[in-house]
Design an enzyme around this catalytic site. Structure first.
Site, PDB file in Angstrom:
ATOM      1  N   CYS A  75       0.836  -1.199   0.000  1.00  0.00           N
ATOM      2  CA  CYS A  75       0.000   0.000   0.000  1.00  0.00           C
ATOM      3  C   CYS A  75       0.871   1.249   0.000  1.00  0.00           C
ATOM      4  CB  CYS A  75      -0.911   0.005   1.224  1.00  0.00           C
ATOM      5  SG  CYS A  75      -1.909   1.502   1.393  1.00  0.00           S
ATOM      6  N   CYS A  83      -0.866   6.845   6.596  1.00  0.00           N
ATOM      7  CA  CYS A  83      -1.920   6.098   7.302  1.00  0.00           C
ATOM      8  C   CYS A  83      -1.346   5.309   8.476  1.00  0.00           C
ATOM      9  CB  CYS A  83      -2.619   5.155   6.326  1.00  0.00           C
ATOM     10  SG  CYS A  83      -3.855   4.083   7.089  1.00  0.00           S
ATOM     11  N   CYS A  86      -2.083   0.313   9.416  1.00  0.00           N
ATOM     12  CA  CYS A  86      -1.268  -0.903   9.328  1.00  0.00           C
ATOM     13  C   CYS A  86       0.099  -0.653   9.947  1.00  0.00           C
ATOM     14  CB  CYS A  86      -1.109  -1.340   7.879  1.00  0.00           C
ATOM     15  SG  CYS A  86      -2.633  -1.972   7.131  1.00  0.00           S
ATOM     16  N   CYS A 160      -7.840   0.707  -0.079  1.00  0.00           N
ATOM     17  CA  CYS A 160      -7.252   0.128   1.126  1.00  0.00           C
ATOM     18  C   CYS A 160      -6.976  -1.337   0.834  1.00  0.00           C
ATOM     19  CB  CYS A 160      -8.198   0.273   2.325  1.00  0.00           C
ATOM     20  SG  CYS A 160      -7.627  -0.574   3.821  1.00  0.00           S
ATOM     21  N   GLN A 240     -16.936  -9.267  14.255  1.00  0.00           N
ATOM     22  CA  GLN A 240     -15.524  -9.470  13.919  1.00  0.00           C
ATOM     23  C   GLN A 240     -15.246  -9.012  12.486  1.00  0.00           C
ATOM     24  OE1 GLN A 240     -12.977 -10.368  15.758  1.00  0.00           O
ATOM     25  NE2 GLN A 240     -14.058 -10.947  17.626  1.00  0.00           N
ATOM     26  N   TYR A 269     -19.495  -9.917  28.772  1.00  0.00           N
ATOM     27  CA  TYR A 269     -19.209  -9.044  27.630  1.00  0.00           C
ATOM     28  C   TYR A 269     -19.709  -9.751  26.371  1.00  0.00           C
ATOM     29  CZ  TYR A 269     -15.767  -7.560  31.174  1.00  0.00           C
ATOM     30  OH  TYR A 269     -15.136  -7.192  32.349  1.00  0.00           O
ATOM     31  N   GLU A 293     -24.056  -7.946  29.062  1.00  0.00           N
ATOM     32  CA  GLU A 293     -23.589  -7.036  28.009  1.00  0.00           C
ATOM     33  C   GLU A 293     -24.047  -5.611  28.334  1.00  0.00           C
ATOM     34  OE1 GLU A 293     -22.279  -4.885  25.076  1.00  0.00           O
ATOM     35  OE2 GLU A 293     -21.637  -6.980  25.306  1.00  0.00           O
ATOM     36  N   ASP A 339     -15.216 -12.088  26.997  1.00  0.00           N
ATOM     37  CA  ASP A 339     -14.585 -11.457  25.833  1.00  0.00           C
ATOM     38  C   ASP A 339     -14.562  -9.944  26.087  1.00  0.00           C
ATOM     39  OD1 ASP A 339     -13.614 -10.730  23.380  1.00  0.00           O
ATOM     40  OD2 ASP A 339     -15.378 -11.340  22.232  1.00  0.00           O
ATOM     41  N   CYS A 366      -8.380  -9.448  22.930  1.00  0.00           N
ATOM     42  CA  CYS A 366      -7.856  -8.726  21.769  1.00  0.00           C
ATOM     43  C   CYS A 366      -6.619  -7.920  22.112  1.00  0.00           C
ATOM     44  CB  CYS A 366      -8.928  -7.809  21.172  1.00  0.00           C
ATOM     45  SG  CYS A 366      -9.576  -6.582  22.322  1.00  0.00           S
TER      46      CYS A 366
END
Length: 421
Positions: A75, A83, A86, A160, A240, A269, A293, A339, A366
């Site tokens: 890219c 940007c 990434c 992108c 996701q 969660y 939640e 999560d 994550c």
């Protein structure tokens, strides 16, 4: 009086990878966090941030000695000063996964005192054309793009490389009100949904109105498929972003939760109930699954999508508050799935889970640092890490998704009875 190093050019030898998409170097006794570099390289760094402390930040603007893992970024926007989306386009895909594995292992060692060999597994597909949900910002000129690293500056783009081809066609190539944002969702039926979130308005010309009050144009319900079900998800809701991630995580969670008919399970969660649907199938009609939640919208969507599963109950509120309240006090769980957001669950939630003494805790994370801190907190309550898998659900970026299984320390000798690697 200290002198800032900002915009200074220095030549350094790059050390180990660090959490956050950069590597560590040292120069004149200070730590330099370097982006666009790889371990073992010798590079020229332009200092981009320096607050006068023990460390500063910079971009590698020239490679003097390259790593064998270096490749040309696909890219043109993945360059210093452009940007910030990434982090590792300049590394081969196997090298990207090795870097992420090193980060996860280092966080476990430093924050949880665990020495673990970590392998980051690739999801189906390649490192490009995978992202199905994107949020763009609109700059002063009305062109949409992405923000620069650690900046509000918008970098206009015309494509992108990590987004599903064609998904951004409705957003790019035209102008929008400056300050607005665009949400794009590409669903499982190959439909593209575009939502415009207007620029922040002000009260009496001064204070911005909070985000939810901003004007929205466009809507849509995205169709997604995972865990053997079809899901109706708001286009600007959470799902996701990698097309294979939801199904992969649901499968691993199901294998490690291993809930039995009639058992009680918690899905903390829980969003709109992806993992709850798996747990409900395991516990059956005689068992129960409690979903906690904080998003009322997600719960409303989940109630609709899982209306055929009466064993699933829904609890709206912050996880720590619900666990302290009366709703779940008479339902000690046999298995807990959680999560949490990027900051992790935290000591209070970990303690509340451990106090109920579930036989299995499956933690989807994550952020490896938050995961490691919470694993350490679980250890203080008599739980240990029994299994860990890591997945490259965000190729080209520094993000990595982990699934961990924690069990009471005394039960590790019985793991083979029910767990699946």
């Amino acid at each position: 009086m200290s002198t800032t190093w900002e915009q200074r050019l220095i030549e350094v030898e790059v050390g180990a990878v660090a959490h956050g998409g950069h590597c560590v170097a040292r120069y004149e006794g200070r730590v330099v966090f370097v982006r666009h570099a790889l371990p073992g390289e010798r590079v020229v760094v332009r200092i981009t941030e320096d607050t006068g402390g023990s460390f500063c930040r910079g971009d590698a603007v020239e490679v003097v000695e390259a790593s064998p893992d270096r490749v040309e970024p696909p890219c043109p926007f993945a360059r210093p000063g452009l940007c910030g989306g990434c982090d590792w386009q300049h590394a081969s895909w196997p090298a990207q996964r090795a870097l992420k594995a090193a980060v996860v292992a280092e966080q476990l060692r430093r924050l949880a005192g665990l020495d673990r060999e970590v392998v980051v597994e690739a999801l189906p597909g390649g490192p490009e054309d995978w992202r199905t949900r994107v949020r763009l910002a609109v700059g002063p000129g009305g062109r949409p793009g992405f923000r620069a690293h650690r900046s509000h500056r918008v970098i206009p783009v015309d494509h992108c490389v990590i987004t599903v081809p064609g998904a951004l066609d409705g957003a790019l190539g035209r102008t929008w009100p400056p300050g607005s944002e665009l949400v794009v969702a590409h669903d499982a039926d190959d439909h593209d949904h575009l939502i415009e979130i207007g620029p922040p308005t002000t009260r009496r010309g001064r204070r911005p109105v909070p985000g939810p009050a901003r004007r929205r144009r466009g809507s849509g319900i995205a169709t997604e498929r995972a865990a053997g079900r079809t899901w109706r998800v708001r286009a600007d809701g959470f799902w996701q972003v990698h097309p294979a991630a939801a199904d992969t995580f649901a499968r691993v969670v199901g294998e490690w939760a291993a809930a039995r008919p009639g058992e009680r399970a918690w899905d903390l969660y829980g969003g709109m109930g992806l993992f709850a649907s798996v747990l409900a199938g395991q516990v059956g009609a005689t068992g129960s699954v409690a979903v906690v939640e904080s998003s009322a919208r997600a719960v409303a969507d989940g109630r609709t999508d899982l209306a055929d599963l009466p064993q699933v109950s829904w609890h709206v509120g912050l996880t720590e508050a619900v666990l302290e309240g009366p709703d779940l006090t008479d339902q000690p769980p046999d298995v807990v799935v959680l999560d949490p957001p990027r900051k992790g669950a935290g000591k209070a939630v970990v303690a509340a889970i451990a106090d109920r003494r579930p036989s299995r805790v499956v933690y989807v994370a994550c952020d490896p640092a938050a995961l490691a801190r919470d694993i350490a907190a679980f250890a203080a309550h008599g739980y240990e890490l029994a299994r860990l898998r890591a997945f490259d659900a965000f190729p080209m970026t520094h993000h990595v998704e982990c699934v961990a299984l924690l069990v009471p320390t005394a039960s590790t000798d019985r793991l083979s009875e029910w767990s699946v690697d």
